[in-house]
Motif scaffolding. Structure first.
Motif, PDB file in Angstrom:
ATOM      1  N   GLU A 576       1.340  10.100   2.243  1.00 53.05           N
ATOM      2  CA  GLU A 576       0.767   9.007   3.031  1.00 53.05           C
ATOM      3  C   GLU A 576      -0.762   9.053   2.978  1.00 53.05           C
ATOM      4  O   GLU A 576      -1.429   8.010   2.851  1.00 53.05           O
ATOM      5  CB  GLU A 576       1.247   9.126   4.477  1.00 53.05           C
ATOM      6  CG  GLU A 576       0.502   8.261   5.485  1.00 53.05           C
ATOM      7  CD  GLU A 576       0.718   6.767   5.267  1.00 53.05           C
ATOM      8  OE1 GLU A 576      -0.100   5.984   5.793  1.00 53.05           O
ATOM      9  OE2 GLU A 576       1.676   6.399   4.562  1.00 53.05           O
ATOM     10  N   ASP A 579      -2.023   7.717  -0.318  1.00 58.25           N
ATOM     11  CA  ASP A 579      -1.903   6.254  -0.345  1.00 58.25           C
ATOM     12  C   ASP A 579      -3.084   5.600   0.367  1.00 58.25           C
ATOM     13  O   ASP A 579      -3.515   4.503   0.001  1.00 58.25           O
ATOM     14  CB  ASP A 579      -0.601   5.806   0.321  1.00 58.25           C
ATOM     15  CG  ASP A 579       0.602   5.886  -0.622  1.00 58.25           C
ATOM     16  OD1 ASP A 579       0.389   6.106  -1.834  1.00 58.25           O
ATOM     17  OD2 ASP A 579       1.741   5.746  -0.137  1.00 58.25           O
ATOM     18  N   ARG A 580      -3.601   6.258   1.377  1.00 57.34           N
ATOM     19  CA  ARG A 580      -4.712   5.682   2.139  1.00 57.34           C
ATOM     20  C   ARG A 580      -6.052   5.826   1.422  1.00 57.34           C
ATOM     21  O   ARG A 580      -6.933   4.978   1.581  1.00 57.34           O
ATOM     22  CB  ARG A 580      -4.811   6.333   3.522  1.00 57.34           C
ATOM     23  CG  ARG A 580      -3.602   6.075   4.414  1.00 57.34           C
ATOM     24  CD  ARG A 580      -3.849   6.639   5.816  1.00 57.34           C
ATOM     25  NE  ARG A 580      -2.647   6.597   6.646  1.00 57.34           N
ATOM     26  CZ  ARG A 580      -2.634   6.959   7.919  1.00 57.34           C
ATOM     27  NH1 ARG A 580      -3.745   7.380   8.516  1.00 57.34           N
ATOM     28  NH2 ARG A 580      -1.504   6.906   8.614  1.00 57.34           N
ATOM     29  N   MET A 585      -0.672   3.448  -5.555  1.00 57.08           N
ATOM     30  CA  MET A 585       0.377   4.165  -4.822  1.00 57.08           C
ATOM     31  C   MET A 585       0.566   5.581  -5.363  1.00 57.08           C
ATOM     32  O   MET A 585       0.595   5.793  -6.578  1.00 57.08           O
ATOM     33  CB  MET A 585       1.705   3.421  -4.934  1.00 57.08           C
ATOM     34  CG  MET A 585       1.714   2.058  -4.279  1.00 57.08           C
ATOM     35  SD  MET A 585       1.739   2.120  -2.486  1.00 57.08           S
ATOM     36  CE  MET A 585       3.417   2.671  -2.195  1.00 57.08           C
ATOM     37  N   LYS A 781       0.549  -3.765  -2.171  1.00 54.58           N
ATOM     38  CA  LYS A 781       1.608  -3.452  -1.217  1.00 54.58           C
ATOM     39  C   LYS A 781       1.138  -2.599  -0.039  1.00 54.58           C
ATOM     40  O   LYS A 781       1.912  -2.349   0.885  1.00 54.58           O
ATOM     41  CB  LYS A 781       2.748  -2.716  -1.933  1.00 54.58           C
ATOM     42  CG  LYS A 781       3.394  -3.516  -3.061  1.00 54.58           C
ATOM     43  CD  LYS A 781       4.480  -2.698  -3.730  1.00 54.58           C
ATOM     44  CE  LYS A 781       5.141  -3.454  -4.869  1.00 54.58           C
ATOM     45  NZ  LYS A 781       6.190  -2.640  -5.542  1.00 54.58           N
ATOM     46  N   LYS A 782      -0.082  -2.099  -0.067  1.00 53.66           N
ATOM     47  CA  LYS A 782      -0.499  -1.162   0.978  1.00 53.66           C
ATOM     48  C   LYS A 782      -1.965  -1.373   1.315  1.00 53.66           C
ATOM     49  O   LYS A 782      -2.713  -2.042   0.593  1.00 53.66           O
ATOM     50  CB  LYS A 782      -0.293   0.296   0.512  1.00 53.66           C
ATOM     51  CG  LYS A 782      -1.221   0.724  -0.627  1.00 53.66           C
ATOM     52  CD  LYS A 782      -0.961   2.146  -1.046  1.00 53.66           C
ATOM     53  CE  LYS A 782      -1.876   2.588  -2.187  1.00 53.66           C
ATOM     54  NZ  LYS A 782      -3.238   2.876  -1.735  1.00 53.66           N
TER      55      LYS A 782
END
Length: 896
Positions: A576, A579-580, A585, A781-782
């Motif tokens: 996680e 991803d940030r 991704m 997506k994020k």
């Protein structure tokens, strides 16, 4: 005490060891110390500590140092100093002194060894806590020591406790979050004419404490009236101490002007030391005589005249500008008289030394009763305030809130608020008339509080004068924002021993000795020494790089990639977290696989790049650019500690733990098969961006199939101490394939032929991934750091510089890196010619048989096929704009 000899402004004087320079000069009759910075007015010593605004000196002996307050500088034999007019000189000789740093974790740091500080230290020490006491004075006692009061033995005993560390001559100059603070300890012989290499001149202490006690005391304030800056005008507390404690006999007749009972106490000290005190002038109409300990009663019993409801309006001077008298009048200015004196002692109230607390956002509060901004800290587990800084001034004080009399504009032009800046009451009034009602605005308009003393003497007075002009109380104006450091700190003391070669450590990978043996010139990349190229015979760099490039493209080359930054990232939230921080991704990455990633700053600009490998479900290994490893680790930890403390992630630098040997080229698979016989190296078994664990040359290794050249390539990662062994084995086993070692210059050419950017060369912190033609690396997506900034108008505007390739029309011309690209296409174009881009990478290519370049061009993605001009060295090169990809556009070579 022993006698020492020192030199001031070219004249030799004698003083007592342990004296401050200010005390020694006053004892020698030096009252006119220097002239002011801007108006060249005669100035004398005003205070007794770091609040001193006038008497600053340049130390020319020993290591040398500018802007040292004479009020805290202890004289030593051979000391050579000169007075300053506000600006010092940097020493022009090398400082051979030693400087040290020390890092301490402790329970409590007590700042100040006055009575309140010692009591606080005793309280914490009795509970078994480790306590560090820092104090700027050479001996404990603080205010009590200055006035000659006996320090209770039980408090002095605290300094001898095994869990207490006492640091005299030490100033805490910075207080920060989480109990972190920094202090400078000056050693006793730090400014002697001879330099000691065996004892640190200054030691910088870094503390991390669970609790900090601020016991920093208070400064006395001066008053603002006409010609209040003459030599002989001093703070009463300072004047009485110099006379009573230090034996100064320069003053014969004194007048004390006061707003509180401290002035009376100082008048008594002056009288008892032999100075004739003509009068105590008190601005208060009513002064208590109710108690036997009344300060006014004590003064009157000595036969000293007391004038109440009156103030100082002006001073007179002798032919040298030194004080000769004070003009005193009633508050309503109905009656004036000139009282002769050579000492005017001012007691304008106390200003608690709140600076440290304000550094961490704690605002002092105005106390009408104390006529001061004090620290009122309740319920804070990390910090507390005691003593005078908390408003406990002691005695029978009933201070008035008063900063000076009503003055005309003509009088106000010589009524000084800030002595260092020569800033007057008239300038404060002008600032207010210009609409500056905030203390911060007035500070910038007038420069008050911006010099060496950082508002120590002038801050509260300025707030009071603004409030007076606007009809507001001081608390409605607010206090100044102080900034560290609290005192001037020599850069050398912050550096410690990290000087010369130690300023920036020279780092060498484990394989370095083999590169040296191969006569490879070194290039500095970050802190690392990396082989630049590997010459054969008399080859220059150009010839060596062409040969190395050809060998890699046709056969197999080997490069030391050990210096890439490596960060081990573990924890249940590691995926996680990545991803940030990455634009793409990483939570979907399979164990054993690697992925290239971009990091952006919060502004959306590319920050760093690298390949990250998933070693386990909650375990990743991130690589960064060689020069960016430290800043990336700092970036990751900043977000983990300050913004996302809920994430369970741990980052560890492992750059030095791993040696990486990259074998590159179409024959690299055959070489790896020899080095690791048990490993299936087929394309089907070992795909691109996959990792395998196997022995290489008998050493356990992680082998990653990664390419920064576009060719088939493998990176062999082993524990650092096996790096040289694996390099030697690669060179030995690769001999039959004609293996060629190559350096950073060849690496640059190979990657540029494939259009791979190098951050910091092809970027400058103003490029987004889209500017680099890498929209594919930005996840839709994020959310991630910097994503919001992609929608900023400037980030998304037309005309942004975009990455392109350049093919010079003359393929033998290598355009200089950094050259501007212009819209004009011939030598006849007359200035001004519009600049539309610049060249970032430029090389000669054996693969292409010509030169090529990369760079940034306005709207570059839509300009492929255009001809642009690149002027340099008095000529103009024409170049075709292309996509930034020159070799193997089909991307087939990476699979062999």
């Amino acid at each position: 005490m022993s006698t020492v000899t020192f030199t001031f402004d070219g004249k030799t004087y004698e003083g007592l060891a342990g004296d401050t320079l200010a005390a020694a000069l006053l004892r020698n009759g030096v009252v006119h110390f220097t002239n002011s910075s801007y108006r060249d007015r005669p100035r004398g010593i005003v205070g007794i500590g770091y609040e001193e605004p006038n008497a600053l000196v340049q130390v020319d002996s020993g290591a040398g140092e500018p802007m040292v307050p004479s009020t805290v500088l202890e004289i030593v034999d051979g000391l050579v100093v000169r007075s300053l007019q506000g600006i010092g000189d940097l020493p022009d000789t090398r400082d051979e002194s030693r400087y040290d740093k020390k890092f301490i974790h402790t329970d409590v740091v007590v700042v100040g060894a006055g009575l309140a500080g010692l009591e606080a230290a005793a309280e914490h020490a009795k509970k078994g806590k480790d306590v560090v006491i820092v104090d700027e004075q050479p001996a404990p006692g603080g205010h009590a020591r200055l006035i000659g009061e006996k320090i209770p033995a039980k408090l002095l005993a605290v300094l001898e406790l095994p869990n207490v560390t006492y640091l005299p001559r030490t100033v805490l100059h910075g207080l920060y979050d989480q109990g972190y603070s920094v202090a400078s300890e000056r050693r006793t012989d730090h400014l002697s004419s001879s330099v000691s290499r065996h004892k640190a001149r200054i030691r910088t202490w870094h503390f991390r404490a669970k609790h900090t006690v601020i016991a920093t005391g208070a400064f006395q304030r001066h008053l603002v009236f006409t010609n209040n800056d003459r030599p002989g005008v001093m703070l009463s507390h300072a004047a009485a101490t110099y006379v009573a404690r230090d034996g100064v006999t320069a003053f014969k007749n004194a007048v004390v002007v006061t707003v509180d009972n401290q002035g009376y106490r100082d008048a008594i000290r002056l009288h008892n030391a032999g100075v004739n005190v003509s009068a105590v002038v008190d601005i208060r109409e009513k002064v208590s005589r109710d108690t036997k300990k009344s300060s006014r009663n004590a003064v009157e019993k000595l036969g000293i005249r007391v004038i109440t409801g009156a103030a100082a309006y002006d001073t007179t001077a002798d032919g040298h500008g030194v004080l000769s008298g004070v003009v005193v009048g009633t508050i309503a200015a109905e009656h004036m008289e000139n009282i002769p004196c050579d000492l005017l002692a001012l007691s304008g109230g106390w200003t608690p030394t709140v600076h440290l607390a304000t550094y961490i956002g704690i605002k002092p509060v105005w106390s009408e009763k104390k006529a001061a901004f004090i620290l009122d800290i309740e319920g804070n587990k990390r910090i507390s305030a005691v003593g005078m800084v908390a408003g406990k001034f002691g005695g029978d004080d009933e201070p008035a809130t008063y900063f000076g009399p009503e003055l005309t504009e003509e009088q106000a032009k010589d009524a000084f608020v800030d002595f260092q800046r020569d800033a007057t009451l008239r300038e404060v009034r002008r600032a207010i008339k210009a609409g500056m009602h905030s203390i911060e605005h007035v500070k910038r308009y007038t420069a008050i509080g911006t010099a060496h003393d950082q508002g120590k003497t002038s801050g509260t007075i300025t707030m009071g004068l603004i409030g007076k002009a606007l009809g507001r109380k001081p608390d409605q104006i607010g206090s100044l924002t102080f900034r560290p450091p609290y005192i001037g700190v020599p850069f050398a003391s912050l550096a410690g021993r990290d000087r010369g070669l130690l300023t920036d450590p020279v780092r060498k990978p484990p394989i370095h000795p083999l590169h040296v043996a191969a006569r490879a010139p070194m290039e500095d990349v970050g802190q690392w020494k990396r082989p630049w190229y590997f010459p054969q015979g008399s080859e220059d760099m150009h010839a060596a790089v062409l040969r190395e490039c050809a060998a890699v493209r046709a056969g197999v080359g080997v490069m030391d990639a050990s210096t890439l930054g490596k960060i081990d990232i573990q924890g249940p939230d590691a995926a996680e977290f990545l991803d940030r921080v990455y634009t793409n991704m990483f939570s979907t990455l399979k164990v054993g696989a690697s992925r290239y990633g971009f990091m952006c700053g919060v502004d959306g600009m590319v920050f760093d790049d690298g390949v990250t490998t998933r070693l386990g479900e909650n375990h990743f290994l991130m690589t960064t650019t060689t020069g960016g490893a430290a800043k990336v680790l700092d970036w990751l930890e900043e977000w983990l500690y300050t913004e996302w403390p809920d994430l369970k992630v741990y980052c560890t630098s492992v750059t030095e733990h791993i040696s990486t040997v990259a074998i590159v080229g179409p024959k690299s698979r055959d070489l790896l098969a020899k080095l690791s016989p048990g490993l299936d190296v087929s394309n089907e078994a070992f795909g691109f961006m996959e990792n395998k664990f196997a022995d290489v040359a008998g050493i356990p290794a992680r082998i990653a199939r990664i390419s920064f050249s576009g060719e088939l390539a493998y990176e062999i990662n082993v524990e650092a101490w096996y790096g040289a062994h694996v390099w030697a084995a690669v060179m030995s086993e690769g001999a039959e394939f004609g293996i060629t070692p190559y350096g950073t210059e060849t690496m640059h050419v190979l990657r540029a032929e494939k259009g791979y950017v190098i951050l910091g060369q092809d970027t400058d912190g103003t490029q987004t991934p889209m500017d680099l033609g890498m929209d594919w690396i930005v996840s839709k997506k994020k959310d991630f750091l910097g994503k919001r900034s992609f929608s900023r108008s400037d980030t998304a505007r037309e005309g942004r510089h975009q990455l392109v390739g350049f093919l010079p029309v003359d393929g033998q011309v290598v355009i200089p890196e950094g050259a501007y690209v212009t819209a004009g296409i011939d030598a006849e174009s007359k200035p001004p010619v519009k600049h539309i881009g610049y060249v970032t990478s430029s090389y000669m290519s054996t693969e292409l048989g010509r030169s090529f370049a990369m760079g940034m061009l306005a709207n570059g993605a839509s300009r492929h096929g255009e001809i642009v001009a690149v002027p340099f060295d008095g000529k103009v090169a024409l170049a075709e704009v292309t996509e930034p990809l020159f070799v193997d556009k089909e991307n087939t070579r990476r699979d062999g």
